[in-house]
Design a protein around this motif. Structure first.
Motif, PDB file in Angstrom:
ATOM      1  N   MET A 274       0.829  -1.202   0.000  1.00 29.76           N
ATOM      2  CA  MET A 274       0.000   0.000   0.000  1.00 29.76           C
ATOM      3  C   MET A 274       0.865   1.255   0.000  1.00 29.76           C
ATOM      4  O   MET A 274       0.587   2.227  -0.712  1.00 29.76           O
ATOM      5  CB  MET A 274      -0.938  -0.008   1.210  1.00 29.76           C
ATOM      6  CG  MET A 274      -1.978  -1.114   1.193  1.00 29.76           C
ATOM      7  SD  MET A 274      -2.826  -1.303   2.788  1.00 29.76           S
ATOM      8  CE  MET A 274      -3.755   0.227   2.863  1.00 29.76           C
ATOM      9  N   LEU A 275       1.942   1.229   0.798  1.00 27.98           N
ATOM     10  CA  LEU A 275       2.843   2.380   0.876  1.00 27.98           C
ATOM     11  C   LEU A 275       3.512   2.642  -0.465  1.00 27.98           C
ATOM     12  O   LEU A 275       3.663   3.804  -0.882  1.00 27.98           O
ATOM     13  CB  LEU A 275       3.893   2.152   1.953  1.00 27.98           C
ATOM     14  CG  LEU A 275       4.973   3.241   2.091  1.00 27.98           C
ATOM     15  CD1 LEU A 275       4.329   4.581   2.425  1.00 27.98           C
ATOM     16  CD2 LEU A 275       6.003   2.848   3.136  1.00 27.98           C
ATOM     17  N   VAL A 276       3.922   1.580  -1.146  1.00 25.61           N
ATOM     18  CA  VAL A 276       4.553   1.750  -2.457  1.00 25.61           C
ATOM     19  C   VAL A 276       3.570   2.391  -3.439  1.00 25.61           C
ATOM     20  O   VAL A 276       3.922   3.328  -4.181  1.00 25.61           O
ATOM     21  CB  VAL A 276       5.045   0.393  -2.999  1.00 25.61           C
ATOM     22  CG1 VAL A 276       5.474   0.520  -4.458  1.00 25.61           C
ATOM     23  CG2 VAL A 276       6.211  -0.127  -2.162  1.00 25.61           C
ATOM     24  N   GLN A 277       2.330   1.913  -3.438  1.00 19.70           N
ATOM     25  CA  GLN A 277       1.333   2.475  -4.340  1.00 19.70           C
ATOM     26  C   GLN A 277       1.058   3.950  -4.029  1.00 19.70           C
ATOM     27  O   GLN A 277       0.907   4.769  -4.934  1.00 19.70           O
ATOM     28  CB  GLN A 277       0.036   1.667  -4.266  1.00 19.70           C
ATOM     29  CG  GLN A 277       0.134   0.292  -4.900  1.00 19.70           C
ATOM     30  CD  GLN A 277      -1.169  -0.481  -4.783  1.00 19.70           C
ATOM     31  OE1 GLN A 277      -1.620  -0.809  -3.685  1.00 19.70           O
ATOM     32  NE2 GLN A 277      -1.780  -0.764  -5.913  1.00 19.70           N
ATOM     33  N   VAL A 278       0.986   4.291  -2.746  1.00 19.45           N
ATOM     34  CA  VAL A 278       0.774   5.685  -2.360  1.00 19.45           C
ATOM     35  C   VAL A 278       1.955   6.548  -2.799  1.00 19.45           C
ATOM     36  O   VAL A 278       1.777   7.658  -3.309  1.00 19.45           O
ATOM     37  CB  VAL A 278       0.546   5.803  -0.836  1.00 19.45           C
ATOM     38  CG1 VAL A 278       0.625   7.263  -0.387  1.00 19.45           C
ATOM     39  CG2 VAL A 278      -0.797   5.213  -0.449  1.00 19.45           C
ATOM     40  N   SER A 279       3.151   6.042  -2.618  1.00 23.27           N
ATOM     41  CA  SER A 279       4.347   6.807  -2.977  1.00 23.27           C
ATOM     42  C   SER A 279       4.418   7.071  -4.476  1.00 23.27           C
ATOM     43  O   SER A 279       4.741   8.188  -4.908  1.00 23.27           O
ATOM     44  CB  SER A 279       5.601   6.057  -2.515  1.00 23.27           C
ATOM     45  OG  SER A 279       5.611   5.897  -1.114  1.00 23.27           O
ATOM     46  N   VAL A 280       4.104   6.051  -5.275  1.00 23.05           N
ATOM     47  CA  VAL A 280       4.115   6.238  -6.730  1.00 23.05           C
ATOM     48  C   VAL A 280       3.019   7.217  -7.141  1.00 23.05           C
ATOM     49  O   VAL A 280       3.238   8.104  -7.978  1.00 23.05           O
ATOM     50  CB  VAL A 280       3.948   4.886  -7.448  1.00 23.05           C
ATOM     51  CG1 VAL A 280       3.833   5.098  -8.961  1.00 23.05           C
ATOM     52  CG2 VAL A 280       5.125   3.967  -7.147  1.00 23.05           C
ATOM     53  N   SER A 281       1.840   7.066  -6.557  1.00 24.18           N
ATOM     54  CA  SER A 281       0.737   7.983  -6.863  1.00 24.18           C
ATOM     55  C   SER A 281       1.121   9.408  -6.529  1.00 24.18           C
ATOM     56  O   SER A 281       0.841  10.346  -7.297  1.00 24.18           O
ATOM     57  CB  SER A 281      -0.525   7.591  -6.073  1.00 24.18           C
ATOM     58  OG  SER A 281      -1.019   6.338  -6.468  1.00 24.18           O
ATOM     59  N   ARG A 282       1.790   9.600  -5.406  1.00 22.90           N
ATOM     60  CA  ARG A 282       2.174  10.943  -4.971  1.00 22.90           C
ATOM     61  C   ARG A 282       3.122  11.586  -5.975  1.00 22.90           C
ATOM     62  O   ARG A 282       2.987  12.762  -6.313  1.00 22.90           O
ATOM     63  CB  ARG A 282       2.808  10.875  -3.584  1.00 22.90           C
ATOM     64  CG  ARG A 282       3.162  12.231  -2.985  1.00 22.90           C
ATOM     65  CD  ARG A 282       3.751  12.055  -1.603  1.00 22.90           C
ATOM     66  NE  ARG A 282       2.803  11.445  -0.697  1.00 22.90           N
ATOM     67  CZ  ARG A 282       3.092  10.474   0.161  1.00 22.90           C
ATOM     68  NH1 ARG A 282       4.326   9.974   0.202  1.00 22.90           N
ATOM     69  NH2 ARG A 282       2.174   9.990   0.959  1.00 22.90           N
ATOM     70  N   ARG A 283       4.075  10.810  -6.452  1.00 24.70           N
ATOM     71  CA  ARG A 283       5.034  11.361  -7.421  1.00 24.70           C
ATOM     72  C   ARG A 283       4.349  11.719  -8.741  1.00 24.70           C
ATOM     73  O   ARG A 283       4.608  12.771  -9.326  1.00 24.70           O
ATOM     74  CB  ARG A 283       6.142  10.343  -7.673  1.00 24.70           C
ATOM     75  CG  ARG A 283       6.999  10.036  -6.457  1.00 24.70           C
ATOM     76  CD  ARG A 283       7.816  11.230  -6.017  1.00 24.70           C
ATOM     77  NE  ARG A 283       8.790  11.630  -7.018  1.00 24.70           N
ATOM     78  CZ  ARG A 283       9.612  12.659  -6.888  1.00 24.70           C
ATOM     79  NH1 ARG A 283       9.560  13.410  -5.801  1.00 24.70           N
ATOM     80  NH2 ARG A 283      10.479  12.948  -7.836  1.00 24.70           N
ATOM     81  N   LEU A 284       3.462  10.847  -9.208  1.00 22.97           N
ATOM     82  CA  LEU A 284       2.791  11.096 -10.482  1.00 22.97           C
ATOM     83  C   LEU A 284       1.822  12.270 -10.385  1.00 22.97           C
ATOM     84  O   LEU A 284       1.733  13.098 -11.302  1.00 22.97           O
ATOM     85  CB  LEU A 284       2.058   9.829 -10.942  1.00 22.97           C
ATOM     86  CG  LEU A 284       2.947   8.651 -11.341  1.00 22.97           C
ATOM     87  CD1 LEU A 284       2.096   7.425 -11.649  1.00 22.97           C
ATOM     88  CD2 LEU A 284       3.822   9.007 -12.541  1.00 22.97           C
ATOM     89  N   VAL A 285       1.087  12.347  -9.290  1.00 23.99           N
ATOM     90  CA  VAL A 285       0.149  13.460  -9.106  1.00 23.99           C
ATOM     91  C   VAL A 285       0.906  14.776  -8.979  1.00 23.99           C
ATOM     92  O   VAL A 285       0.512  15.807  -9.541  1.00 23.99           O
ATOM     93  CB  VAL A 285      -0.749  13.213  -7.879  1.00 23.99           C
ATOM     94  CG1 VAL A 285      -1.539  14.464  -7.521  1.00 23.99           C
ATOM     95  CG2 VAL A 285      -1.696  12.052  -8.139  1.00 23.99           C
ATOM     96  N   SER A 286       2.015  14.754  -8.247  1.00 18.05           N
ATOM     97  CA  SER A 286       2.842  15.945  -8.118  1.00 18.05           C
ATOM     98  C   SER A 286       3.337  16.425  -9.481  1.00 18.05           C
ATOM     99  O   SER A 286       3.302  17.628  -9.790  1.00 18.05           O
ATOM    100  CB  SER A 286       4.042  15.650  -7.201  1.00 18.05           C
ATOM    101  OG  SER A 286       4.922  16.738  -7.155  1.00 18.05           O
ATOM    102  N   ALA A 287       3.781  15.491 -10.320  1.00 20.03           N
ATOM    103  CA  ALA A 287       4.264  15.844 -11.654  1.00 20.03           C
ATOM    104  C   ALA A 287       3.138  16.407 -12.515  1.00 20.03           C
ATOM    105  O   ALA A 287       3.343  17.350 -13.288  1.00 20.03           O
ATOM    106  CB  ALA A 287       4.887  14.622 -12.326  1.00 20.03           C
TER     107      ALA A 287
END
Length: 365
Positions: A274-287
């Motif tokens: 779950m943490l990995v998915q949140v981290s990837v989502s955060r980077r993509l949304v930020s971009a």
């Protein structure tokens, strides 16, 4: 910077402002409780409705980066609010139009909370312009439809993206009582939001109701779609973070066999996923937020990457949260069902993951 949109510091040096804005929003929305309705007057008094409105119109003169912070916190709290339809879509569309007395007045009233406009941008599909204008002997006539329009049933102003008689994209400003225009509520599984079907059949439109975009109107239409998809991705990220935090907290206090379930390897692995998915989502949304603010050439790709991944990940994360809560996760008292329904709707709203991945794949053709 500890902000979830930390890479926005590349765009501006307002990281401290985002932190403060996030803290205030989290506190205010947290008091209402998950899935609870938020008083629109309270949102207006906080200045959130007018973040992007010019200072001359009683707005904050901010950017979409600040709006994204609020949207993310709305998702974290699963807040019941017309913020998506009013501040993100309608106010964003008004900001793209040529200034004028009517447009300026509506934007100022939106920022103050006196007006509740909705942008009839279709919730699904690729086309922003669901309407068209035709010139007849009796003047302009409006035809078309837009389905799953956020917050349309309670709107007192409707902004309809349309193609003018010459094919130029425009915005038609109308009221729900406009002749030939109808708004029908669309019930959805997610109780925290409302949608409507907007239909125009030979609607009567005055010349003064047709508002022009500034600059490239085609680009402005695309920007409306990008804003909508990015906002939903921000919402999905917020609710994913809420579910991760709730699951980790629950795993630390729920015991089986005289041990916290968080000590079991299977639970640890699930939380790590779950943490990995949140981290990837955060980077993509930020971009995506940064690209939208900078209006770069690759903004469409960044938005599609964020929307496709964050939307799908939110459903997976919420499903795992429900499973890891055990029997409690399937009860109404846990509140997880509120997030699961919201995540499921986010996944398909303004483009499914499959639709956005097709757009990404087009750049390789």
């Amino acid at each position: 910077m500890t902000s979830d949109l930390s890479s926005l510091s590349d765009l501006s040096d307002f990281s401290h402002l985002h932190d403060e804005l996030r803290a205030v929003a989290r506190d205010l929305l947290g008091k209402a409780g998950s899935g609870a309705a938020v008083d629109r007057r309270l949102i207006a008094e906080s200045g959130w409705l007018g973040l992007e409105a010019p200072v001359s119109l009683d707005g904050a003169g901010a950017t979409f980066a600040e709006v994204a912070v609020i949207v993310q916190e709305m998702g974290r709290a699963a807040a019941r609010s017309p913020y998506l339809g009013t501040a993100v879509l309608a106010a964003g569309a008004l900001a793209l139009l040529e200034p004028g007395p009517d447009r300026d007045r509506l934007l100022a009233e939106t920022a103050s909370g006196a007006a509740v406009p909705a942008l009839a941008l279709a919730g699904e599909g690729d086309g922003a312009a669901g309407f068209r204008l035709e010139r007849s002997a009796r003047g302009l006539r409006l035809h078309g439809r837009a389905d799953f329009v956020p917050d349309a049933p309670d709107a007192d102003h409707l902004l309809l993206p349309a193609l003018g008689p010459d094919g130029t994209p425009v915005i038609v400003a109308a009221g729900p009582d406009t002749t030939g225009l109808s708004v029908t509520a669309r019930p959805v599984l997610d109780d925290t939001r409302q949608f409507g079907l907007v239909t125009a059949d030979h609607g009567v439109v005055g010349e003064e109701c047709v508002w022009q975009f500034r600059g490239d109107s085609e680009a402005a239409f695309r920007r409306l779609l990008y804003r909508a998809a990015t906002a939903v991705a921000c919402d999905s990220l917020g609710l994913s973070e809420a579910m991760l935090d709730a699951t980790v907290a629950y795993a630390g206090v729920r015991s089986q066999f005289d041990r916290p379930i968080g000590s079991f390897q299977a639970v640890k692995h699930a939380c790590a996923d779950m943490l990995v998915q949140v981290s990837v989502s955060r980077r993509l949304v930020s971009a995506a937020v940064q690209a939208l603010c900078a209006d770069g050439p690759q903004v469409g790709v960044a938005v599609s990457m964020a929307k496709s991944y964050a939307g799908g990940a939110a459903v997976d994360i919420t499903g795992k949260a429900m499973q890891l809560h055990g029997g409690m996760g399937y009860t109404w008292e846990s509140g997880i069902h509120v997030y699961l329904k919201r995540a499921a709707l986010n996944r398909s709203l303004f483009g499914s993951p499959a639709a956005h991945r097709r757009r990404i794949a087009e750049r390789y053709r």
